[in-house]
Design a protein around this motif. Structure first.
Motif, short mmCIF file in Angstrom:
data_model
loop_
_atom_site.label_atom_id
_atom_site.label_comp_id
_atom_site.label_asym_id
_atom_site.label_seq_id
_atom_site.Cartn_x
_atom_site.Cartn_y
_atom_site.Cartn_z
N THR A 123 27.91 26.19 -17.57
CA THR A 123 28.08 25.93 -19.03
C THR A 123 29.39 24.51 -19.51
O THR A 123 28.64 23.14 -20.42
CB THR A 123 28.25 27.04 -19.91
N SER A 124 30.65 24.47 -18.36
CA SER A 124 31.47 23.50 -18.53
C SER A 124 30.65 21.63 -18.45
O SER A 124 31.32 21.12 -18.80
CB SER A 124 33.00 23.36 -18.40
N ALA A 127 28.15 20.69 -20.41
CA ALA A 127 28.89 20.30 -22.01
C ALA A 127 29.30 18.92 -21.99
O ALA A 127 29.03 18.26 -22.67
CB ALA A 127 29.52 21.54 -22.60
N GLU A 131 27.68 15.59 -22.56
CA GLU A 131 28.88 13.85 -23.55
C GLU A 131 28.43 12.50 -23.57
O GLU A 131 28.40 12.08 -24.09
CB GLU A 131 30.46 14.63 -23.84
#
Length: 192
Positions: A123-124, A127, A131
């Motif tokens: 998930t990190s 994300a 970006e």
């Protein structure tokens, strides 16, 4: 980096505005003014568009007569400061793009290593990758827009030259360089 790209976009738009011919601008203002005087404030934009076209045609016809008088079609004294600012901003962006891409590529490689080792969760990773993609996409769009605007400015200057304005060759060459630099900087950005 995005502040620089946005500033470049603003400056490119200003350059295009300052290199467009007087007739269309005067016609647009007159068209809008007539609509407002006639009581149709909501029709201002439409009247400005029509006025701009009529003004452009009238400006073209008047321009042919004014060539003999060497009337300036593009106000080069207004273009020069805008061109200089745009060139300076383009130099900054062109200089910073390679280091930004290299930094992001290194960060992605590090995150992939961490993901494989289990020290970073999916998930990190997703994300942060999103970006980075967003920044690259925004930067690529800003550079593409700047290239188009530099091309528009160059075309306006070429049109002025075709109508008899002298002293525009340097400006044409510089706007062409801006277009090439923007395209080159854009080409360095892979969108992942």
């Amino acid at each position: 980096m995005m502040r620089q790209a946005n500033a470049l976009d603003r400056m490119s738009r200003d350059l295009v505005r300052k290199t467009t011919m007087k007739g269309a601008a005067i016609g647009a203002v007159a068209g809008c003014g007539l609509a407002v005087v006639g009581g149709a404030k909501s029709k201002c934009a439409q009247a400005a568009l029509v006025g701009g076209v009529i003004g452009g045609v009238a400006g073209n016809a008047a321009g042919k007569d004014q060539v003999k008088k060497r009337v300036e079609i593009v106000e080069l004294s207004r273009v020069l400061p805008s061109l200089r600012e745009t060139k300076e901003q383009m130099a900054l962006v062109s200089q910073d793009v390679p280091s930004l891409i290299a930094q992001q590529d290194a960060e992605i490689a590090s995150m992939q290593t961490q993901l494989a080792a289990g020290t970073l969760d999916q998930t990190s990773y997703d994300a942060r990758l999103a970006e980075i993609r967003s920044v690259r996409s925004d930067l690529a769009q800003a550079l593409s827009l700047s290239a188009r605007q530099a091309k528009q400015a160059k075309e306006a200057l070429l049109a002025a030259k075709a109508q008899g304005q002298t002293g525009v060759d340097w400006y044409i060459a510089e706007t062409n360089k801006l277009e090439v630099e923007a395209v080159s900087a854009r080409a360095q950005i892979s969108l992942l």
